[in-house]
Write a protein that holds these residues in place. Structure first.
Motif, PDB file in Angstrom:
ATOM      1  N   ASN A  82      -7.597   6.875   7.208  1.00  0.00           N
ATOM      2  CA  ASN A  82      -7.645   8.241   8.214  1.00  0.00           C
ATOM      3  C   ASN A  82      -7.022   7.911   9.535  1.00  0.00           C
ATOM      4  O   ASN A  82      -6.482   8.728  10.273  1.00  0.00           O
ATOM      5  CB  ASN A  82      -9.043   8.406   8.478  1.00  0.00           C
ATOM      6  N   HIS A  83      -6.948   6.624  10.029  1.00  0.00           N
ATOM      7  CA  HIS A  83      -6.119   6.464  11.178  1.00  0.00           C
ATOM      8  C   HIS A  83      -4.588   6.298  10.968  1.00  0.00           C
ATOM      9  O   HIS A  83      -3.916   6.401  12.173  1.00  0.00           O
ATOM     10  CB  HIS A  83      -6.465   5.153  11.683  1.00  0.00           C
ATOM     11  N   ASP A  84      -4.145   5.801   9.840  1.00  0.00           N
ATOM     12  CA  ASP A  84      -2.589   5.812   9.449  1.00  0.00           C
ATOM     13  C   ASP A  84      -2.216   6.464   8.367  1.00  0.00           C
ATOM     14  O   ASP A  84      -1.595   6.043   7.354  1.00  0.00           O
ATOM     15  CB  ASP A  84      -2.330   4.220   9.563  1.00  0.00           C
ATOM     16  N   PRO A  85      -2.598   7.973   8.078  1.00  0.00           N
ATOM     17  CA  PRO A  85      -2.397   8.766   6.976  1.00  0.00           C
ATOM     18  C   PRO A  85      -1.149   8.655   6.505  1.00  0.00           C
ATOM     19  O   PRO A  85       0.018   8.614   7.458  1.00  0.00           O
ATOM     20  CB  PRO A  85      -2.968   9.902   7.107  1.00  0.00           C
ATOM     21  N   LEU A  86      -0.581   9.060   5.142  1.00  0.00           N
ATOM     22  CA  LEU A  86       0.978   9.293   4.991  1.00  0.00           C
ATOM     23  C   LEU A  86       1.813  10.040   5.918  1.00  0.00           C
ATOM     24  O   LEU A  86       2.898   9.875   5.824  1.00  0.00           O
ATOM     25  CB  LEU A  86       0.833   9.444   3.393  1.00  0.00           C
ATOM     26  N   ASP A  87       1.051  10.978   6.146  1.00  0.00           N
ATOM     27  CA  ASP A  87       2.040  12.104   7.032  1.00  0.00           C
ATOM     28  C   ASP A  87       2.051  11.659   8.554  1.00  0.00           C
ATOM     29  O   ASP A  87       2.631  12.572   9.378  1.00  0.00           O
ATOM     30  CB  ASP A  87       1.231  13.571   6.981  1.00  0.00           C
ATOM     31  N   SER A  88       1.714  10.558   8.921  1.00  0.00           N
ATOM     32  CA  SER A  88       1.968  10.154  10.311  1.00  0.00           C
ATOM     33  C   SER A  88       3.126   9.744  10.481  1.00  0.00           C
ATOM     34  O   SER A  88       3.995   9.047   9.692  1.00  0.00           O
ATOM     35  CB  SER A  88       0.790   9.117  10.800  1.00  0.00           C
ATOM     36  N   PRO A  89       3.844   9.948  11.787  1.00  0.00           N
ATOM     37  CA  PRO A  89       5.172   9.365  11.954  1.00  0.00           C
ATOM     38  C   PRO A  89       5.280   7.889  12.192  1.00  0.00           C
ATOM     39  O   PRO A  89       4.721   7.438  13.069  1.00  0.00           O
ATOM     40  CB  PRO A  89       5.490  10.247  13.083  1.00  0.00           C
ATOM     41  N   ARG A  90       6.071   7.160  11.331  1.00  0.00           N
ATOM     42  CA  ARG A  90       6.044   5.966  11.688  1.00  0.00           C
ATOM     43  C   ARG A  90       7.292   5.155  10.369  1.00  0.00           C
ATOM     44  O   ARG A  90       7.769   5.959   9.567  1.00  0.00           O
ATOM     45  CB  ARG A  90       4.832   5.126  10.900  1.00  0.00           C
ATOM     46  N   MET A  91       7.647   4.086  10.849  1.00  0.00           N
ATOM     47  CA  MET A  91       8.772   3.437   9.947  1.00  0.00           C
ATOM     48  C   MET A  91       8.334   3.270   8.520  1.00  0.00           C
ATOM     49  O   MET A  91       7.096   3.013   8.365  1.00  0.00           O
ATOM     50  CB  MET A  91       8.974   2.187  10.597  1.00  0.00           C
ATOM     51  N   LYS A  92       9.198   3.312   7.518  1.00  0.00           N
ATOM     52  CA  LYS A  92       8.663   2.998   6.188  1.00  0.00           C
ATOM     53  C   LYS A  92       8.942   1.617   6.141  1.00  0.00           C
ATOM     54  O   LYS A  92       9.451   1.002   6.579  1.00  0.00           O
ATOM     55  CB  LYS A  92       9.684   3.783   5.245  1.00  0.00           C
ATOM     56  N   THR A  93       8.207   1.135   4.986  1.00  0.00           N
ATOM     57  CA  THR A  93       8.337  -0.185   4.641  1.00  0.00           C
ATOM     58  C   THR A  93       9.550  -0.708   4.160  1.00  0.00           C
ATOM     59  O   THR A  93       9.803  -1.942   4.029  1.00  0.00           O
ATOM     60  CB  THR A  93       7.277  -0.692   3.661  1.00  0.00           C
ATOM     61  N   GLY A  94      10.442   0.154   3.658  1.00  0.00           N
ATOM     62  CA  GLY A  94      11.764  -0.228   3.265  1.00  0.00           C
ATOM     63  C   GLY A  94      11.524  -0.922   1.843  1.00  0.00           C
ATOM     64  O   GLY A  94      10.548  -0.806   1.223  1.00  0.00           O
ATOM     65  N   LYS A  95      12.787  -1.381   1.347  1.00  0.00           N
ATOM     66  CA  LYS A  95      12.826  -1.949  -0.173  1.00  0.00           C
ATOM     67  C   LYS A  95      12.405  -3.276   0.143  1.00  0.00           C
ATOM     68  O   LYS A  95      13.180  -4.441  -0.213  1.00  0.00           O
ATOM     69  CB  LYS A  95      14.333  -1.801  -0.670  1.00  0.00           C
ATOM     70  N   ARG A  96      11.151  -3.747   0.085  1.00  0.00           N
ATOM     71  CA  ARG A  96      10.559  -5.082  -0.047  1.00  0.00           C
ATOM     72  C   ARG A  96       9.860  -5.097  -1.354  1.00  0.00           C
ATOM     73  O   ARG A  96       8.641  -4.647  -1.759  1.00  0.00           O
ATOM     74  CB  ARG A  96       9.390  -5.287   1.116  1.00  0.00           C
ATOM     75  N   GLU A  97      10.380  -5.981  -2.305  1.00  0.00           N
ATOM     76  CA  GLU A  97       9.970  -5.790  -3.618  1.00  0.00           C
ATOM     77  C   GLU A  97       8.457  -6.448  -3.639  1.00  0.00           C
ATOM     78  O   GLU A  97       7.730  -6.044  -4.678  1.00  0.00           O
ATOM     79  CB  GLU A  97      10.854  -6.794  -4.486  1.00  0.00           C
ATOM     80  N   HIS A  98       8.141  -7.096  -2.826  1.00  0.00           N
ATOM     81  CA  HIS A  98       6.806  -7.674  -2.690  1.00  0.00           C
ATOM     82  C   HIS A  98       5.712  -6.915  -2.220  1.00  0.00           C
ATOM     83  O   HIS A  98       4.475  -7.279  -2.145  1.00  0.00           O
ATOM     84  CB  HIS A  98       6.557  -9.116  -2.008  1.00  0.00           C
ATOM     85  N   VAL A  99       6.135  -5.770  -1.553  1.00  0.00           N
ATOM     86  CA  VAL A  99       5.261  -4.931  -1.148  1.00  0.00           C
ATOM     87  C   VAL A  99       4.952  -3.594  -1.814  1.00  0.00           C
ATOM     88  O   VAL A  99       5.998  -3.100  -2.202  1.00  0.00           O
ATOM     89  CB  VAL A  99       5.708  -4.564   0.545  1.00  0.00           C
ATOM     90  N   HIS A 100       3.681  -3.030  -1.888  1.00  0.00           N
ATOM     91  CA  HIS A 100       3.703  -1.630  -2.924  1.00  0.00           C
ATOM     92  C   HIS A 100       2.764  -0.976  -1.775  1.00  0.00           C
ATOM     93  O   HIS A 100       1.652  -1.512  -1.803  1.00  0.00           O
ATOM     94  CB  HIS A 100       2.843  -1.959  -4.285  1.00  0.00           C
ATOM     95  N   VAL A 101       3.138   0.197  -1.378  1.00  0.00           N
ATOM     96  CA  VAL A 101       2.111   1.030  -0.636  1.00  0.00           C
ATOM     97  C   VAL A 101       1.807   2.164  -1.635  1.00  0.00           C
ATOM     98  O   VAL A 101       2.681   3.024  -2.408  1.00  0.00           O
ATOM     99  CB  VAL A 101       3.238   1.720   0.432  1.00  0.00           C
ATOM    100  N   PHE A 102       0.593   2.572  -1.952  1.00  0.00           N
ATOM    101  CA  PHE A 102       0.080   3.469  -2.776  1.00  0.00           C
ATOM    102  C   PHE A 102       0.196   4.892  -2.264  1.00  0.00           C
ATOM    103  O   PHE A 102       0.121   4.894  -0.869  1.00  0.00           O
ATOM    104  CB  PHE A 102      -1.326   3.269  -3.173  1.00  0.00           C
ATOM    105  N   GLY A 103       0.416   5.809  -3.048  1.00  0.00           N
ATOM    106  CA  GLY A 103       0.736   7.127  -2.613  1.00  0.00           C
ATOM    107  C   GLY A 103      -0.333   7.932  -2.299  1.00  0.00           C
ATOM    108  O   GLY A 103      -1.588   7.714  -2.719  1.00  0.00           O
ATOM    109  N   PRO A 104      -0.202   9.321  -2.315  1.00  0.00           N
ATOM    110  CA  PRO A 104      -1.341  10.318  -2.546  1.00  0.00           C
ATOM    111  C   PRO A 104      -2.164  10.660  -3.632  1.00  0.00           C
ATOM    112  O   PRO A 104      -3.186  10.919  -3.553  1.00  0.00           O
ATOM    113  CB  PRO A 104      -0.648  11.696  -1.850  1.00  0.00           C
ATOM    114  N   GLU A 105      -1.352  10.267  -4.780  1.00  0.00           N
ATOM    115  CA  GLU A 105      -2.269  10.306  -6.023  1.00  0.00           C
ATOM    116  C   GLU A 105      -2.432   8.955  -6.427  1.00  0.00           C
ATOM    117  O   GLU A 105      -1.672   8.032  -6.338  1.00  0.00           O
ATOM    118  CB  GLU A 105      -1.108  11.059  -7.062  1.00  0.00           C
ATOM    119  N   PHE A 106      -3.525   8.938  -7.262  1.00  0.00           N
ATOM    120  CA  PHE A 106      -3.739   7.490  -7.712  1.00  0.00           C
ATOM    121  C   PHE A 106      -2.940   7.027  -8.547  1.00  0.00           C
ATOM    122  O   PHE A 106      -2.451   7.687  -9.558  1.00  0.00           O
ATOM    123  CB  PHE A 106      -5.357   7.893  -8.526  1.00  0.00           C
ATOM    124  N   GLU A 107      -2.814   5.834  -8.608  1.00  0.00           N
ATOM    125  CA  GLU A 107      -1.795   5.187  -9.493  1.00  0.00           C
ATOM    126  C   GLU A 107      -2.379   3.594  -9.703  1.00  0.00           C
ATOM    127  O   GLU A 107      -3.040   3.157  -8.871  1.00  0.00           O
ATOM    128  CB  GLU A 107      -0.417   5.156  -8.916  1.00  0.00           C
TER     129      GLU A 107
END
Length: 439
Positions: free
Chosen positions: A95-120
């Motif tokens: 809730n403090h850093d939701p996906l719709d907040s303005p910020r830098m994307k993590t970019g193409k880091r193969e070792h990093v996975h950011v989960f989206g708004p739908e369960f996966e």
């Protein structure tokens, strides 16, 4: 099942502002603001030294939706460090850093996975030999307020033989001290089929259940008097049989305390000062190498109460302790062992024979019996607060603040009201409130 090791952390709240602390020097203020980043550095060092396969971060990486550029750059630097050591990072946003907040994307880091708004769900590989080790399921907050029970979307995958980890930022069983986002129950989580629930949102470290594990690691750095005690993360070792072994590791550089100073047998102002300084030394010894922030709550009954209630004693001592702390912070040793007194809260009372008053056939005796019953009976206590606070509920902001108050705060209000009644009805002159802080 192949054995593996991971870190469960949450609620980094990078670049928290530490609002509400007055009287600090610029150096101390800068140190406090840097503390969340220092805890992040310790998290990185721990991951490397423990040779973990991956790390999961269960929401609230940042302290605010409009997170500072410094916070974003420091977090991205940490991600790169994890990558240099082959450590995977799995992140959900809260809730403090939701996906719709303005910020830098993590970019193409193969070792990093950011989960989206739908369960996966994703399958991760053990670092040393790339063998499948676990399945991680997660879901991020699309916006700041998620009122749906998102835990119901979690279901075990077809890869039954692998250990299953769920990342969820949620309020389990309705913790009243936190906003009720993504509300769910322990039974919801237990019935999902997952082996480990890596939770975030509640800043108090707690293990709600074993088999499966349902775990809040707490935040990595306390930020207010509501967040006392050691803060850090869990290192989790999973063996060949799928049994998890949890070990807590401290990461905080600033620790918060709330300490009681009873005045029952205390004689004079000097004895009060000595007691305060003795407690400060105990804290200093307990937290060597850290800065500590303490709130002293003055309790008990005694002859010193009237002077404390006037406020002068505590105010002058607080000023002197702050002066010494600022001077100490400027020395070469800096903040190691520094103890900052946040405030004095006067919760003491004049000397009375309370037991005798409780037996009295008088208005005060009846009032004390009513107050005691309200403290012991939740239904009666709720009714007292409902009636007392009703006139304030028309104000939306006041209503929100009052509803968010924890049980501990409400009991404190009840105690203060009782003390005021004793002072007034026992013909004691009412003092100045004794409030030195900015609550």
């Amino acid at each position: 099942m192949v054995p593996f090791k991971f870190i469960h952390t949450a609620d980094l709240h990078l670049d928290s502002q530490f609002k509400g602390i007055s009287g600090v020097s610029d150096d101390i203020r800068s140190f406090l603001r840097e503390s969340t980043f220092a805890s992040l550095d310790r998290l990185m060092q721990l991951a490397v030294s423990e040779q973990v396969d991956f790390i999961v971060i269960s929401g609230d990486v940042y302290d605010a939706q409009d997170s500072s550029l410094q916070a974003q750059l420091r977090f991205h630097e940490a991600l790169d460090r994890f990558g240099e050591h082959g450590i995977g990072v799995y992140i959900i946003h809260g809730n403090h850093d939701p996906l719709d907040s303005p910020r830098m994307k993590t970019g193409k880091r193969e070792h990093v996975h950011v989960f989206g708004p739908e369960f996966e769900q994703v399958t991760l590989l053990r670092r040393k030999d790339q063998k499948p080790a676990a399945v991680i399921g997660g879901i991020s907050y699309p916006t700041a307020k998620v009122t749906e029970n998102t835990s119901l979307r979690f279901r075990r995958s077809r890869e039954e033989s692998l250990f299953h980890i769920a990342l969820l930022h949620a309020n389990v069983d309705g913790d009243p001290a936190h906003e009720t986002y993504s509300p769910c129950t322990r039974q919801d989580l237990i019935h999902s089929g997952y082996d480990y629930w890596a939770l975030g949102h509640i800043h108090k470290r707690q293990i709600l259940n074993e088999l499966p594990y349902i775990v809040y690691p707490g935040n990595i750095q306390g930020r207010s008097i509501r967040e006392t005690g050691a803060k850090g993360c869990y290192v989790v070792q999973v063996n060949e049989d799928g049994k998890a072994d949890l070990m807590f590791h401290e990461l905080d550089t600033v620790r918060w305390f709330q300490e009681e100073i009873p005045i029952d047998s205390m004689e004079g102002e000097e004895a009060f000062q000595v007691q305060v300084e003795d407690r400060m030394q105990q804290i200093r010894s307990e937290c060597q190498g850290k800065m500590s922030i303490v709130r002293f709550v003055i309790t008990g009954r005694g002859s010193l109460h009237e002077k404390l209630e006037e406020g002068r004693i505590a105010e002058e001592l607080l000023h002197e302790l702050h002066r010494k702390a600022v001077r100490s912070a400027a020395e070469p040793s800096g903040f190691e062992g520094l103890v900052w007194v946040e405030s004095f809260h006067v919760r003491s009372g004049p000397w009375i024979d309370r037991n005798a008053l409780l037996l009295e056939d008088s208005f005060l005796g009846e009032l004390l019996r009513y107050g005691q019953h309200a403290r012991e009976d939740e239904k009666s206590r709720s009714e007292v607060f409902r009636k007392a606070l009703y006139p304030l509920m028309a104000n939306r902001e006041l209503s929100r603040l009052l509803n968010e108050a924890a049980d501990e705060e409400r009991n404190e209000w009840l105690q203060r009201a009782e003390e005021m009644a004793i002072l007034l009805l026992s013909s004691h002159e009412e003092g100045g409130g004794g409030k030195i802080d900015e609550d």
